[in-house]
Structures are given as C-alpha cells and as structure tokens.
Enzyme design. Sequence first.
Site, PDB file in Angstrom:
ATOM      1  N   CYS A  56      -6.607   2.193  24.079  1.00 19.85           N
ATOM      2  CA  CYS A  56      -6.887   2.569  22.680  1.00 19.85           C
ATOM      3  C   CYS A  56      -6.146   1.616  21.755  1.00 19.85           C
ATOM      4  O   CYS A  56      -4.909   1.540  21.783  1.00 19.85           O
ATOM      5  CB  CYS A  56      -6.445   4.013  22.411  1.00 19.85           C
ATOM      6  SG  CYS A  56      -6.681   4.534  20.701  1.00 19.85           S
ATOM      7  N   CYS A  64      -4.447   4.150  32.277  1.00 19.32           N
ATOM      8  CA  CYS A  64      -4.863   3.084  33.198  1.00 19.32           C
ATOM      9  C   CYS A  64      -6.366   2.884  33.111  1.00 19.32           C
ATOM     10  O   CYS A  64      -7.103   3.713  32.563  1.00 19.32           O
ATOM     11  CB  CYS A  64      -4.453   3.430  34.621  1.00 19.32           C
ATOM     12  SG  CYS A  64      -5.237   4.919  35.276  1.00 19.32           S
ATOM     13  N   CYS A  82      -4.903  10.210  19.730  1.00 18.76           N
ATOM     14  CA  CYS A  82      -5.358  10.082  18.342  1.00 18.76           C
ATOM     15  C   CYS A  82      -6.791  10.528  18.139  1.00 18.76           C
ATOM     16  O   CYS A  82      -7.288  10.503  17.009  1.00 18.76           O
ATOM     17  CB  CYS A  82      -5.196   8.641  17.852  1.00 18.76           C
ATOM     18  SG  CYS A  82      -6.278   7.455  18.697  1.00 18.76           S
ATOM     19  N   SER A 337      11.727   0.618  -6.912  1.00 22.50           N
ATOM     20  CA  SER A 337      12.304  -0.485  -7.683  1.00 22.50           C
ATOM     21  C   SER A 337      13.819  -0.339  -7.761  1.00 22.50           C
ATOM     22  O   SER A 337      14.340   0.747  -7.978  1.00 22.50           O
ATOM     23  CB  SER A 337      11.715  -0.508  -9.106  1.00 22.50           C
ATOM     24  OG  SER A 337      11.923   0.724  -9.760  1.00 22.50           O
ATOM     25  N   ASP A 373      14.760  -6.648  -7.802  1.00 21.13           N
ATOM     26  CA  ASP A 373      14.704  -7.549  -8.956  1.00 21.13           C
ATOM     27  C   ASP A 373      16.015  -8.276  -9.187  1.00 21.13           C
ATOM     28  O   ASP A 373      16.105  -9.103 -10.093  1.00 21.13           O
ATOM     29  CB  ASP A 373      14.326  -6.752 -10.218  1.00 21.13           C
ATOM     30  CG  ASP A 373      13.401  -7.537 -11.132  1.00 21.13           C
ATOM     31  OD1 ASP A 373      12.615  -8.349 -10.610  1.00 21.13           O
ATOM     32  OD2 ASP A 373      13.464  -7.354 -12.359  1.00 21.13           O
ATOM     33  N   ASP A 539      11.727   5.717  -8.654  1.00 21.67           N
ATOM     34  CA  ASP A 539      13.007   5.046  -8.836  1.00 21.67           C
ATOM     35  C   ASP A 539      13.770   5.083  -7.519  1.00 21.67           C
ATOM     36  O   ASP A 539      13.513   5.935  -6.653  1.00 21.67           O
ATOM     37  CB  ASP A 539      13.818   5.732  -9.931  1.00 21.67           C
ATOM     38  CG  ASP A 539      13.251   5.463 -11.325  1.00 21.67           C
ATOM     39  OD1 ASP A 539      12.440   4.517 -11.462  1.00 21.67           O
ATOM     40  OD2 ASP A 539      13.596   6.201 -12.263  1.00 21.67           O
ATOM     41  N   ASP A 740       7.032   3.140 -19.665  1.00 23.97           N
ATOM     42  CA  ASP A 740       6.239   4.237 -19.118  1.00 23.97           C
ATOM     43  C   ASP A 740       5.388   4.912 -20.186  1.00 23.97           C
ATOM     44  O   ASP A 740       4.205   5.208 -19.957  1.00 23.97           O
ATOM     45  CB  ASP A 740       7.149   5.259 -18.426  1.00 23.97           C
ATOM     46  CG  ASP A 740       8.388   5.584 -19.253  1.00 23.97           C
ATOM     47  OD1 ASP A 740       8.476   5.093 -20.397  1.00 23.97           O
ATOM     48  OD2 ASP A 740       9.251   6.330 -18.778  1.00 23.97           O
TER      49      ASP A 740
END
Length: 1040
Positions: A56, A64, A82, A337, A373, A539, A740
């Site tokens: 998979c 196997c 899955c 950030s 930053d 934040d 914002d």
Amino acid sequence: MEASAGLVAGSHNRNELVVIHGHEEPKPLKALNGQVCEICGDEVGITADGDLFVACNECGFPVCRPCYEYERREGTQLCPQCKTRYKRLKGSPRVEGDEDEEDIDDIEDEFNINEKKHEKRPINPTEAMLHGKMSYGRGPEEDENTQIPPVITSARSRPVSGEFPISSYNHGEQILSSSLHKRVHPYPVEPGSGRWDENKEEGWKERMDEWKSKQGNLGPDPDDATDPDMLDEARQPLSRKVPIASSKINPYRMVIVIRLVVLGFFLRYRILHPVHDAIGLWLTSIICEIWFAISWIFDQFPKWYPIDRETYLDRLSLRYEREGEPSMLAPVDIFVSTVDPMKEPPLVTGNTVLSILAMDYPVDKISCYVSDDGASMLTFESLSETAEFARKWVPFCKKFTIEPRAPEMYFSLKVDYLKDKVQPTFVKERRAMKREYEEFKVRINALVAKAMKVPPEGWIMQDGTPWPGNNTKDHPGMIQVFLGQSGGHDVEGNELPRLVYVSREKRPGFQHHKKAGAMNALIRVSAVLTNAPFMLNLDCDHYVNNSKAAREAMCFLMDPQVGKKVCYVQFPQRFDGIDRHDRYANRNTVFFDINMKGLDGIQGPAYVGTGCVFRRQALYGYEPPKGPKRPKMVSCDCCPCFGHRKKMKKHASGAGVNGTNAQGYDDDKELLMSQMNFEKKFGQSATFVTSTLMEHGGVPPSSSPAAMLKEAIHVISCGYEDKTEWGLELGWIYGSITEDILTGFKMHCRGWRSIYCMPKLPAFKGSAPINLSDRLNQVLRWALGSVEIFFSRHSPAWYGYKGGHLKWLERLAYINTTVYPFTSLPLLAYCSLPAICLLTGKFIMPTISTFASLWFIALFISIFATGILELRWSGVTIEEWWRNEQFWVIGGVSAHLFAVVQGLLKILAGIDTNFTVTSKASDDEEFGELYTFKWTTLLIPPTTLLIINLVGVVAGISDAINNGYQSWGPLFGKLFFAFWVIVHLYPFLKGLMGRQNRTPTIVVIWSVLLASIFSLLWVRIDPFIMKTKGPDVKQCGINC
C-alpha cells in the site's frame, strides 16, 4: 528516505541557491528492512529490484506479496489499515476493477521518477528525498495527450540558476526549465465536461456490481445496507444558528431604545441649562458627554442581533469520511509566526507546533509552516528538536485521545488524568512520555543558554557552514522541510503531518511590513508547496486546546449551503496564566462573548489576528460567488414602466447567454486572463499564479520538488511584491500595525461574510501579559493601529461604499474600532473635572429641580439595566463586566491617549514608532509577573489623575467642615463624581503598589509634582469661573 533533505537557502534577485546538508545529527528511524507481514507472520520480502516490497503506497502497512495477491483476488481489495484499494503492482495479475486505473506497471511511476515512458534517468538524491514531502495535492500523472486548460504565463518569469544540485540529470537544464514553465490549470472534473467519460463511469459500476454478486461471502451491497437514517443525517446541514431566546433579547432591545430616548432628553436638559458662574467647566462637560453618547451608539447598536451557533461533527464525518474510503476533508495549511526567540521562547513555540501536529485531522491534510521573521538559528534548531520529539508525542496523543495536546499544558493540568482512561498501559506510557518531554525541555533550555552569547564570527552550523541568517537584516530566504508525507514517520511507523521552516529574504532598502509581510510570504510559499484551500493562522503562543478545532471550522467552510460565501471562521481568544480576579481585563470576555456575537448576527466578526481559518481564495482578492437572482415581476403592456421592464428583460436575456460559461469565481478569473494582469496582481511567479486559479487547492502534478523549492525561494524574495497588489488588495493588508482589522474589513467590503465559532471546549489558548506595564504597551499597540487605520485610505468612515456589500451596522462596528482611541481626550478631561470642582468649589451642573432629577435617575437606571441584560444573554459574569469597565478608564487615560499623540505625530510629522513584541515568557512563580513593576511613561497620566482626585476629596471635605452644615449638600455630588474616577482607577493603584506596596521614586516624584502644580494653578487662575467684582469700597466703607 531521510527525515530531512537539507536547508534550502537562496536569493532570487541575486541568482543564488544552495542546499546545506548535514546541519543536524542523523536521527534513527524505524528500520524498514526485515519487516514481518501483519497477516501471516512471514517476512515481507523484497522486489525484483532489491527494494522492500510495499503493498500500500498510502500508509505502507507491512503485507507480503502472497497475502497482497490473495487479498486482491479473493478478498476486499482494501488495505487492512487505511482501507485504501490496493493498486496493481508490477508483475501482479489483473483483477476486477483494475481497468479504471492508469495502465502503469511500475510502482516508481507513482512517484514520477521516470520522466518519459520508455526512458530512464539517474535520480537526484535531493529530489528523491523531497518528493515525498512535496507530493501533497497532486493528482495522477497526466499523459501527453491530456487536454489541460491553458494558463497565460509570465513573460518575465525565468528559472533561477545557482548551486542547486541538478547536474546528475540527463539534460538537467531542459528538465528544470520545462518544469518551471509548464503550467497546469486542473479544474475539477465534473459530469458533462470534456474529460468526463459517462460510458466509462457506467461500465465501472456494472463491473463492480457483477464482481460483488460473485462474492457470496461478502454479503449485501454496502450501499444497500446503509442505514437510511444515517444517510439522512449526512445530508443535514453541518451547522445552524441558535438565536438568543426572545425572553432575553427583547427586553434588552427595549432597554436600548429607552436608554437612547432618555439620553436625548438628558443632553437636551444639559445644553439648555448652563452654569453661568462656571461656563468653562460646563462647556467642557457638555462636549465630553456628547462624545460619550456618540461612542456608546457606535458600540451598542452592532450588538442588536447577537446569535449563537452549533456544529455537528458527526454529520461532517458521515459526509466526508465514509468508512473504507479516503478522507474527503479539505486540506489545511497552518501558519505559526515568530520573530524574537528571546521574547517568544522556543519552548512555547514548540508546544504550539506539537499541538498542531497532533490535531485530530487526517495527517495528509495538515501542513504546518513556521515563519521565523528573525532568521534565528535558535528557532531553527529548536524546531528540529521539536520535529524529533513529535515522532513520540503525536502517536501518544492519538492513542489515548488526550486533551490538550500541547505537552506543557497537558502535564501541568491539575486534574484527574486517569478519568475515562481504560487502557492498562496508559499510566506506564504517560510516565515514560513525561520523562521524554522533560528531556526535550532540557535540550531546548540548553539551546537557549547557548544562544545567549553570540560568537564573534557568528553562528556556525554543525557541518561547519555559517548560518545564513547571521545578519538578521540582510540574509537570503530559507526553507527547511522537517516532516512530510513519506518523509517523516513516528516511532510506530505512521506518517506525520508536514512541518516546514520558512524565513523570508531580507535586504537593506526594502520594506518588509513586519508581521503582515511575513504572513503574505507564508501564503505564497504554502501555495507553491501544498496549496491547501484553507489556512489557519496562530500566534506562536496560541496552542491548539481542542484537537477538533479544524473540524469545527470545516462545519462552516465545507457546508454546501453557506460555506461558499464564508471568507473565514474566527475563534475566540482564551488565555492561560491569568490571575483569578483578572485585574487588568486580560481575558477580554466582554469583547469576545458580547461584541463578537453581535457582529456574527450581521455580517460576521472582525478578524482579531490569531485563531482564524481562512479561505485562500478570499485572501487572493476574489469576490464571493454570486447566488441566483430573484426573478423579476412580469408586467403587462399597459404598465407605465413597460419600456423599462422591456429593457431590463433584454438585458437579462443577454446576461443569461453570456453567463452560462462562468459564474462566481470564474467571472473574476476570466477578467484576469492576460499576462500583465497576472503580473500586476500576483507577481512574476507563474507557478504561484497557476496555484491561485485552483479553487479547491492542490499542486500541479508536473512540478518536480527541485522546481517547487526554487519557486518557493522566489516567492519569498524581498522584491517579489514590488509593483503588485500584495498588501493593497491581496493577502494581509499593509498600512497599520493592526493588520488583522484591515484584512477582515477588506473581505467584508467585497461581500464575504465571516463566522464566529465558539465550541464548548476552547479551540485555542494563549498567554497574555498580566503585568500592568506590558498590558498597557499591548493596548497602546492596538490603539495606535486603529489610529493609523482611521487616517488611511481604508478608513471605514469613507472606504467601501462603492460596492455596497458592507452592511451599515457592520460599518458602524468597524468605525468604532478606529475611533475609540480618540475617546481618551474627553475621558481625560472628564476625569479631571471632579478634582477641579472640589478645589474651586464650583460644579458642572446647576441646582436641579425634582422633575429634572428624574432624567438623571432614569439615565443611571437604563445604563445599569443595559449592562445587566447584556450579561444575562451572553453569560459574562458581573465581575468580568466590571473589570472591563475599569480597564476602559485605565487604558483610556494612558495607552489610548499616547496612541492618539503618536498617531498624529506619525501622520503630521512622519515620526514612526517601533513595534514591540509582547513578551510571552512567564515567571517561575505562579502570577509572579503580576507584581513586577516596569517603568513606562504610560503610568504618569493615570497616576496624576489619582492624586489630584484624592487631593480634591480631602480639600472638599476640609472646606465643608470649615463652612458648616449648609455646604455638605452640594459636596455629595462632587464627591460621587470623584469617587467614580478613583474606583475605576483602583486596579491601576494596586498595580503601582505591587506586592510590597512600594512604588518607584520616579513615579511618585513626577506625579506629585504635576499634581501639585496643576492644583495650585487652577486654584490661583480659576480659568473656568466667571470673575466677580469685589465689594464697593464707597458703600461698605472698608478701607481696602
């Protein structure tokens, strides 16, 4: 496959690109060779090429080849882990259902290793390592004959040459160039389109029905066996509005109207009855009261339609996560950030990242981008340690479903952690995990201690390479993929969500626009690498407290009824580490639980900077899809407006012909189909431009990892935004340190609406500055941003009228967010009036009659009634409401006042103020930071007001004692006024005194000096009091 493929650093403008390997010690991964089949117990074995056999490709569950063949031939054809259908591998016989797959016999073709069908080339190690990390969102590889809608590319787009290791490719330059310039526009395939094969779809269903009928042991068709009630539940809306009970909201609205009427009569009485012997004091008070009335209207009426909301997570799972099928939930890119690791500790950021990686959401749908930053090597190394610890932490969280999933907060909870836990191994594994986390903390602390002293030659990475970000103001862009699909597994072998480190390029002479510029860089780099249709920004100190927070947002954004017009879902901010009495109103519950609910009933809440899930298309400046128009009335020929109706009908019919090809987003995209518009709007990256046209996200399948990383470095270069609409119409809007508010306002002006989501378990929690000085500096920054917006071209007072999309109550709320700092001027004057009245013996109101006193009594009753009814429908406690009222006065006479002065200096004189990051560190002692005193000039005005009002009270009482009984009556009104000021400033007084009741000498000296000078001048000069002539010497006979 290694967990890390190296740090990619470079500059598009300087034509440089470098991949740095060996920056960290190799981390031991779970060995893949020698795995045992989980079905029969035999070894998995290897392929003819010598590689480990993988049945998979989605989850890598060890099976196997014999069990794989048997499962495809006789079983359900699904992976046991899955539930994904097994694809045919090389050498495997065909079975029913393989006809709809691509006719590809090589598993390597799933990873695009072969560039051509019959031609093989050497594999670049870097590309091989990165390909699994960057493969999110790709569809199946397209044939050469596949028809793809053309996209206009940039004439000025060019590949960046440099030191990127591509020399091992055959014809490497041609391959890289073609991958950069081949543009794909993968619109979703829908029935009726050219790529939809109806016959093929019907044939597939017939073959599946025939195959199922042959499998007698499989029972009835799952679709037929599905519970009809469950299907009905899946079709239901994913959320609903819950209106406030009429028994609570109707009295509230009635009191608002009554208060408005009473306020009008009160102001009328005050204006018509001046105080002639103190005309200055009276006029000042009238101006202040009129402004307070206007400010109250701005704040009150946007709360006219408050609503609550409910989400249905079970319906979301029924609709988008059906058993046996891959999850159809939309992918989410999550932005974190950070700037300064000394003010924003790496351990705090690491906890936020760990809580994101452990969210209850499909791992292949989550990508976490951390923006550094400050280009700090400390942040980079801490994130590397966090990625390693996540391999152990994430499976522990998901195995035992713990909350919250930030380890620092989880292990510090003072609750019974054994509640609802039934697995015997939980206690043992929890102890082991706590030990692992403590070791992780020690490693982070060691990195912080090491970073305290910068070496003279700058920071050096472990392989001897100088850290590219040694000069924080002049460094290349940097990208590091720590975790990713097929590139990072936990200790149990399961995949982990993607984790990407990003530090945008910075050069002298360029405007970087602080946090807003960093967020826009994250938008572009995420669009190139993963391009999820939704984005969550946090934040660095706001961790995921509710692991289902993303699902809560998807209940609105993926709702087929209302989701198309929703630009973002805002969650309330909740905080840890605040003292029980919340002395400085840090929780801000009045705003988040009252004002934001009111806005949600109009056009949606304002964006408050964190805890918000965005629709990517809304940030790109697109307008919301237009709904069907209501049919116009049919009129007869005798109608006087027949000519107009006929004209409108003709216009409507023409619009119907032209409008069949594109609606909603497509209308905007058709307008952009020109080369110059693309470059002006989005920049010169054709790869990024292509991603903006993908409404449902995803990465073009033709893009190689090498080309994607080079393009990612390009879009975070410092000059990329020049001559574009970034920051003006796209992304986070520039022009204010409170970006914002501007960003949300622009979206609402385009016609989008937002949603306020308040789950019972708070979605996110952060830290707040509980210290008085830090709190005032935080409020100063917010107020300064509002002043900047008020004087900008985006001011809500005059921007956004053209489209008519912004509702007037929503505009009123936005105007209030920009004008509230100016209330500090009348508030400062009004708080000074009691002291002036007590020191001069005059008052701002004349002696009132019994009838006139009714208006005063009615006004006070309506004010208290409004507050009480507000608390009743919102659930806010009276203590929280009172703390908010107190801090409104404290902040108004200090931080808001300085914000107005600084804003005017910036607008008129061009004097800019520096943005200061609020410290996220906390004291070792609980609430120890609450009592720490930090000197700031913001403390002088409220301290001065306290002293002069206290002096006025003493002077007034002394005067009344000296003058006898008749002077006590007028004194009560003045004392009430003075005590109103003192009580509101009481938390500020406690903050000044601290734990030891000691105040710094400089504060006492300045305050006493200013108060003394102010009091003596007013008593001596009496500027607001009418001058009266002395006694006539001739009549009284006094020899003067």
